[in-house]
Design a protein around this motif. Structure first.
Motif, PDB file in Angstrom:
ATOM      1  N   GLY A  47      -1.271  -3.657   3.811  1.00 48.68           N
ATOM      2  CA  GLY A  47      -0.401  -3.684   3.073  1.00 48.68           C
ATOM      3  C   GLY A  47       0.365  -4.617   2.519  1.00 48.68           C
TER       4      GLY A  47
ATOM      5  N   LYS B  46      -0.016  -4.074  -3.110  1.00 47.23           N
ATOM      6  CA  LYS B  46       0.205  -2.620  -3.520  1.00 47.23           C
ATOM      7  C   LYS B  46      -1.094  -2.105  -3.932  1.00 47.23           C
ATOM      8  N   LEU B  47      -1.228  -0.915  -3.407  1.00 44.56           N
ATOM      9  CA  LEU B  47      -2.592  -0.149  -3.464  1.00 44.56           C
ATOM     10  C   LEU B  47      -2.483   0.212  -5.083  1.00 44.56           C
TER      11      LEU B  47
ATOM     12  N   ALA C  59      -6.803  -5.133  -2.261  1.00 36.97           N
ATOM     13  CA  ALA C  59      -5.699  -4.342  -1.885  1.00 36.97           C
ATOM     14  C   ALA C  59      -6.224  -2.996  -1.207  1.00 36.97           C
TER      15      ALA C  59
ATOM     16  N   TYR D  91      -5.703  -2.378   2.989  1.00 38.85           N
ATOM     17  CA  TYR D  91      -4.474  -1.394   2.838  1.00 38.85           C
ATOM     18  C   TYR D  91      -4.046  -0.947   4.400  1.00 38.85           C
ATOM     19  N   GLN D  92      -5.154  -0.630   5.285  1.00 39.75           N
ATOM     20  CA  GLN D  92      -4.914  -0.161   6.509  1.00 39.75           C
ATOM     21  C   GLN D  92      -5.129  -1.110   7.425  1.00 39.75           C
TER      22      GLN D  92
END
Length: 332
Positions: free
Chosen positions: A148, A151-152, A288, A292-293
């Motif tokens: 995170g 930003k995706l 990104a 993300y996870q």
């Protein structure tokens, strides 16, 4: 101190020297220690590289060693490494070992004379090499990017259909991927040019099971029809960026997140045909996505402009973490 004697490497020297040397001063030292081995001559049929190793003895006890060996991937320089027991340093032992290695290198096949080495920034290895005419060629860092942090991005028009066309899992055996990875590697290593990388060779080095490659995600450009905007495109868009994950664990326990999850090692790069702005956009977007996870760790060389453009601001803002000191490649 009695006069030291010098001889080739013998079986069992590694055990004796490790007891005297103690723990390795960083990953570069640990890697080079694994290259200390008996002399060998180049053999294309077996893949054996030319190597010469010299050991210094004090009253029959090994206290120092050095090795010089050719690189099949980067043939313009040979690797060289010297390590001396702490209580024998500053007595000319390392200098004498390096002299003998340079002398041995004069007889190496292919006429390669230049040397390179690798050392942690601020280490005794860097100081030793610098005092003997080696200058920095490249700086490398290992950087952890946490989930995170970026930003995706929105890929394409944001629809699931277009997203699946632009972001794809790709088999590590893909010819398309192997081609881009090989050309990218050659581009960012122009400072120490690699030997010609065929698609098969690139696949073997970076994408095979033996390399530890576990999976790959790619970011594509939108597909365009050769017959105009009103005609559906039948081919996939060209590959813009790639992220190859490796199954080998990263020794970064102290850098684990709150959930204790270890970062996955990832080779992140782009299609060298892209212009600078497009390459930076593609790398940032794919980073990104993959971070993300789950946390990822990247090896970032100063020559990797687009990767640095994504990672450096995160380091400056405290949103990413560097593992250990910089690693320097130094050449004479």
């Amino acid at each position: 101190m009695a006069e030291l004697t010098y001889r080739p490497w013998h079986a069992g020297d590694d055990q004796n020297l490790l007891q005297i040397w103690g723990d390795a001063e960083g990953p570069a030292v640990e890697q080079f220690r694994g290259e200390l081995a008996p002399d060998a001559d180049h053999d294309d049929t077996t893949g054996v590289v030319w190597r010469r190793c010299v050991v210094a003895e004090d009253q029959g006890i090994p206290v120092a060693a050095g090795v010089v060996y050719e690189s099949m991937l980067h043939p313009e320089r040979m690797w060289a490494y010297v390590e001396v027991a702490r209580d024998h340093r500053r007595r000319g032992v390392g200098t004498e070992l390096l002299r003998r290695l340079r002398e041995a290198a004069l007889l190496a096949p292919g006429g390669v004379r230049a040397l390179r080495t690798k050392a942690g920034s601020g280490s005794t290895g860097e100081a030793f090499a610098g005092a003997r005419g080696f200058a920095p060629l490249q700086r490398s860092r290992h950087v952890v990017v946490r989930p995170g942090t970026l930003k995706l991005p929105v890929f394409g028009d944001g629809s699931e259909e277009q997203g699946s066309q632009l972001v794809q899992d790709l088999a590590t055996g893909s010819v398309e991927l192997s081609d881009v990875v090989g050309r990218y590697y050659a581009t960012v290593h122009a400072w120490d040019p690699p030997a010609p990388l065929s698609i098969g060779r690139a696949q073997q080095l970076f994408l095979s099971d033996a390399s530890g490659a576990h999976g790959a995600v790619v970011l594509r450009a939108p597909a365009q029809s050769a017959f105009g905007a009103g005609v559906p495109a039948k081919k996939k868009g060209r590959l813009r960026a790639f992220a190859v994950s490796y199954a080998s664990p990263i020794a970064a326990a102290s850098q684990a997140g709150d959930d204790g999850e270890e970062p996955t090692e990832v080779f992140l790069g782009y299609n060298p045909e892209l212009d600078s702005a497009d390459a930076r956009d593609a790398v940032r977007g794919l980073l990104a996505l993959i971070a993300y996870q789950h946390p990822v760790v990247l090896e970032v060389d100063d020559s990797m402009d687009a990767v640095r453009a994504a990672v450096d601001p995160l380091l400056e803002a405290g949103l990413a973490t560097q593992l250990g000191p910089d690693t320097l490649v130094l050449g004479d």
